[in-house]
Design an enzyme around this catalytic site. Structure first.
Site, PDB file in Angstrom:
ATOM      1  N   HIS A  25      87.971  36.916  97.154  1.00  0.00           N
ATOM      2  CA  HIS A  25      87.616  36.992  99.045  1.00  0.00           C
ATOM      3  C   HIS A  25      86.729  36.259  99.659  1.00  0.00           C
ATOM      4  O   HIS A  25      86.832  35.591 100.746  1.00  0.00           O
ATOM      5  CB  HIS A  25      86.823  38.300  98.507  1.00  0.00           C
ATOM      6  CG  HIS A  25      86.638  39.219 100.228  1.00  0.00           C
ATOM      7  ND1 HIS A  25      87.931  39.376 101.120  1.00  0.00           N
ATOM      8  CD2 HIS A  25      85.144  39.304 100.229  1.00  0.00           C
ATOM      9  CE1 HIS A  25      86.923  39.921 102.161  1.00  0.00           C
ATOM     10  NE2 HIS A  25      85.709  40.081 101.742  1.00  0.00           N
ATOM     11  N   GLY A  39      92.137  49.569 107.892  1.00  0.00           N
ATOM     12  CA  GLY A  39      91.330  50.295 109.318  1.00  0.00           C
ATOM     13  C   GLY A  39      91.870  48.326 110.053  1.00  0.00           C
ATOM     14  O   GLY A  39      91.891  48.983 110.932  1.00  0.00           O
ATOM     15  N   THR A  40      91.362  47.686 109.653  1.00  0.00           N
ATOM     16  CA  THR A  40      91.013  46.615 110.250  1.00  0.00           C
ATOM     17  C   THR A  40      92.105  45.574 110.570  1.00  0.00           C
ATOM     18  O   THR A  40      92.777  45.642 111.921  1.00  0.00           O
ATOM     19  CB  THR A  40      90.159  45.326 108.766  1.00  0.00           C
ATOM     20  OG1 THR A  40      88.883  45.655 108.652  1.00  0.00           O
ATOM     21  CG2 THR A  40      90.071  43.509 109.947  1.00  0.00           C
ATOM     22  N   LYS A  70      84.805  40.442 115.347  1.00  0.00           N
ATOM     23  CA  LYS A  70      85.251  41.974 114.831  1.00  0.00           C
ATOM     24  C   LYS A  70      83.982  42.516 114.351  1.00  0.00           C
ATOM     25  O   LYS A  70      82.906  41.361 114.035  1.00  0.00           O
ATOM     26  CB  LYS A  70      85.784  43.117 113.584  1.00  0.00           C
ATOM     27  CG  LYS A  70      85.902  42.306 112.026  1.00  0.00           C
ATOM     28  CD  LYS A  70      87.076  42.823 111.946  1.00  0.00           C
ATOM     29  CE  LYS A  70      86.647  41.555 110.292  1.00  0.00           C
ATOM     30  NZ  LYS A  70      87.726  42.901 109.096  1.00  0.00           N
ATOM     31  N   GLY A  89      86.203  59.082  75.857  1.00  0.00           N
ATOM     32  CA  GLY A  89      86.239  58.239  77.067  1.00  0.00           C
ATOM     33  C   GLY A  89      85.869  56.535  77.102  1.00  0.00           C
ATOM     34  O   GLY A  89      85.663  55.901  78.627  1.00  0.00           O
TER      35      GLY A  89
END
Length: 312
Positions: free
Chosen positions: A131, A226-227, A193, A39
């Site tokens: 981000h 979702g947002t 939010k 792996g």
């Protein structure tokens, strides 16, 4: 920059890597990137890179940990093979949501990943739409931070939408939405939010007029959706005639496609920094390529030219 230009890729987004090398009129570098039977990640560079200016293309998309290890091990292999300069090309920078501590005993994983990339041997980073812009400061190596906004604006402008209003889905994205608004020549609305827990958001209030207008939600990434879906429903309740969404990175984790399919969103536009599965098209998702932009940035870095014009 002296030395040959060579471009290699991990397994996260081979289609984008090949498209970039096509724009550069190069062949993608030969490398074995796989796994041992136990792996662990296996890497072997199958070309001579001694003295070369090397770019490694790898997005940190799912499985994130595996693709991160591929990137680190490839950088280490290139460094040990005497590449003159190594640039990590990371179209989507993962672990970016934890760029600060919000409560006690939490890590700052965005900084940890920055340390790992530099320690592995990268000389610089080329990425797109972090981000949090502050992540650029986590690096002690040069960072070139591209923006997909102009490409997304061009796509929306070509649709000739009536009475467009650009919507920021949270307070943190107001600057991004405002730049989008200025380029498009639209008005601005902001949704406030809160996040009671990770990957869960609740709309508190909205500022701005959207009644009878075409709303364009602008964000840097779509994770669970979702947002985005909740924002679209609020906009519809406030009288928006049509609702679109634009984002650079389409992660679409969990049941995102199902949520989007049942939402008021007419179309979602993302870039190909992250490869999308076939079911994305059924969810009204369209993709814009950033390959030409990355190819131009790579060539400018290789020739030691300014990248400022790419940020306009």
């Amino acid at each position: 920059m002296e030395g040959r230009l060579q471009v290699f890729s991990g397994n996260s987004n081979i289609a984008l890597a090949r498209e970039i090398t096509t724009h550069l009129h190069l062949n993608l570098g030969r490398a074995l990137v796989g796994q041992f039977k136990n792996g662990e990640t296996r890497v072997k560079i199958e070309e001579n890179v001694r003295g070369s200016d090397v770019f490694v293309i790898q997005s940190m998309c799912a499985p994130v940990d595996h693709h991160l290890m591929e990137l680190l091990i490839m950088i280490d292999a290139l460094r040990r093979a005497s590449a003159r300069r190594i640039t990590a090309v990371v179209p989507y920078y993962g672990y970016a949501k934890q760029e600060k501590k919000t409560t006690g005993r939490e890590p700052i994983t965005a900084k940890l990943v920055a340390n790992l990339i530099a320690t592995a041997g990268a000389d610089r980073l080329l990425t797109m739409d972090l981000h949090a812009p502050a992540i650029e400061g986590f690096f002690d190596i040069p960072v070139d931070h591209l923006q997909a906004g102009p490409l997304l604006v061009d796509y929306m402008r070509d649709k000739h939408l009536s009475a467009p209003v650009v919507v920021s889905p949270d307070a943190g994205g107001v600057g991004r939405a405002n730049r989008f608004r200025e380029r498009l020549g639209a008005s601005l609305a902001i949704i406030a939010k809160q996040r009671p827990e990770p990957d869960v958001s609740e709309v508190i209030e909205m500022v701005g007029d959207v009644e009878g207008k075409t709303a364009i939600i602008v964000d840097d990434m779509i994770s669970t959706g979702g947002t985005l879906v909740e924002a679209a429903r609020v906009l519809q309740e406030r009288g928006a005639r049509r609702v679109f969404a634009c984002a650079t990175h389409g992660i679409f984790a969990g049941a995102a496609f199902d949520q989007i399919a049942d939402s008021p969103l007419e179309e979602i536009i993302v870039t190909n920094t992250i490869p999308l599965p076939p079911e994305a098209q059924a969810a009204r998702i369209r993709t814009i390529s950033v390959a030409a932009l990355f190819a131009e940035a790579i060539m400018r870095i290789h020739k030691d030219l300014s990248l400022s014009t790419l940020f306009m």
